[in-house]
Design an enzyme around this catalytic site. Sequence first.
Site, mmCIF file in Angstrom:
data_model
loop_
_atom_site.group_PDB
_atom_site.id
_atom_site.type_symbol
_atom_site.label_atom_id
_atom_site.label_comp_id
_atom_site.label_asym_id
_atom_site.label_seq_id
_atom_site.Cartn_x
_atom_site.Cartn_y
_atom_site.Cartn_z
ATOM 1 N N GLU A 142 0.855 -1.189 0.000
ATOM 2 C CA GLU A 142 0.000 0.000 0.000
ATOM 3 C C GLU A 142 0.891 1.239 0.000
ATOM 4 O O GLU A 142 1.786 1.371 0.834
ATOM 5 C CB GLU A 142 -0.885 0.034 1.256
ATOM 6 C CG GLU A 142 -2.012 -0.984 1.258
ATOM 7 C CD GLU A 142 -3.271 -0.505 0.536
ATOM 8 O OE1 GLU A 142 -3.272 0.633 0.006
ATOM 9 O OE2 GLU A 142 -4.238 -1.282 0.494
ATOM 10 N N HIS A 180 -3.950 -3.406 -7.999
ATOM 11 C CA HIS A 180 -5.252 -3.829 -7.502
ATOM 12 C C HIS A 180 -6.310 -3.634 -8.581
ATOM 13 O O HIS A 180 -7.225 -4.427 -8.739
ATOM 14 C CB HIS A 180 -5.601 -3.010 -6.244
ATOM 15 C CG HIS A 180 -6.572 -3.682 -5.336
ATOM 16 N ND1 HIS A 180 -7.149 -3.040 -4.271
ATOM 17 C CD2 HIS A 180 -7.087 -4.943 -5.345
ATOM 18 C CE1 HIS A 180 -7.966 -3.876 -3.656
ATOM 19 N NE2 HIS A 180 -7.948 -5.034 -4.293
ATOM 20 N N ASP A 190 -7.093 1.485 -7.955
ATOM 21 C CA ASP A 190 -5.712 1.748 -7.534
ATOM 22 C C ASP A 190 -4.704 0.766 -8.138
ATOM 23 O O ASP A 190 -5.072 -0.379 -8.384
ATOM 24 C CB ASP A 190 -5.602 1.738 -5.985
ATOM 25 C CG ASP A 190 -6.102 0.458 -5.345
ATOM 26 O OD1 ASP A 190 -7.177 -0.028 -5.726
ATOM 27 O OD2 ASP A 190 -5.402 -0.067 -4.470
HETATM 28 ZN ZN LIG Z 1 -6.187 -1.508 -3.239
#
Ligand SMILES: [Zn+2]
Length: 274
Positions: A142, A180, A190
């Site tokens: 992330e 993703h 994303d």
């Molecule tokens: Zn994501």
Amino acid sequence: MKYLCCLIAICALASCSPKGPYALTNKVYKDKTKGYVALIQRQNPDSLRDSTGALIPSTWVGTVNFGIRRPNFVIIHFTAQDSVQQTLKTFTITSTQVSAHYVLAKNGEVFHMVNDYLRANHAGVGRWGSVTDMNSCSIGIEIDNNGNEPYTAVQINSLLALLTQLKKNYHIPTANFIGHEDFAPKRKPDPGPFFPWKTLAQRGFGYWSDDILELPPDNFDYTVALRLIGYDTSDINAAIVAFKRHFVQTDIRPQLTQLDLNVLYNVYAKYSRL
Ligand SMILES: [Zn+2]
């Protein structure tokens, strides 16, 4: 007395814990891993029954030749949050049920939150090729980014260092560094059009189209090409948008222009060479 005041001030800065603000969640993590160690040390076979309900004889015989399963994909995300502290909080409370192996702050700092051999809850429902349980075979990264801003240079430097280490440690194929958005085109945007996939591809993490593009043949089927790259094409518009977020980036409308088709044909050729 002065010393004591100083100690209290330091303690307050660290959220009143002598081991820092995440001492409690670090302990929960340790206790959970103990449970998983016990699980993998089990030496009793599962009891199987045949169609009549009779127990099938089963015996445990431990082999001496085995290892631990390795992650084979890397999934890149943006956090869609406003700060790395917010994301660390999101990933350390149980009500959210989400996590990632790594979180990359805007200043380049790397937070490692789940051991690479364990399963983090980052990818969710989706499909890439025949892979549906992506959490079981991937590392989730992330990146602190609200979704509408460029990534910072130090963040990308840290990411490249991390990807280099992951690729080396787990022999992750070049094709298996994806976003993703690629895995869950119907749900997720994303890491989005700001993400520097070209820079990553130049370092061997995922693919990018060549500078000189050929026209695809007349019988080129873009749906088949998207599916063979890995996209879930059950919603073709979502698949096209996901593809364009990753490989085109300047335009993410759900239509394929001639340029988009040329890019798709070029990228598809790289995946089909595997
Ligand atoms: Zn994501």
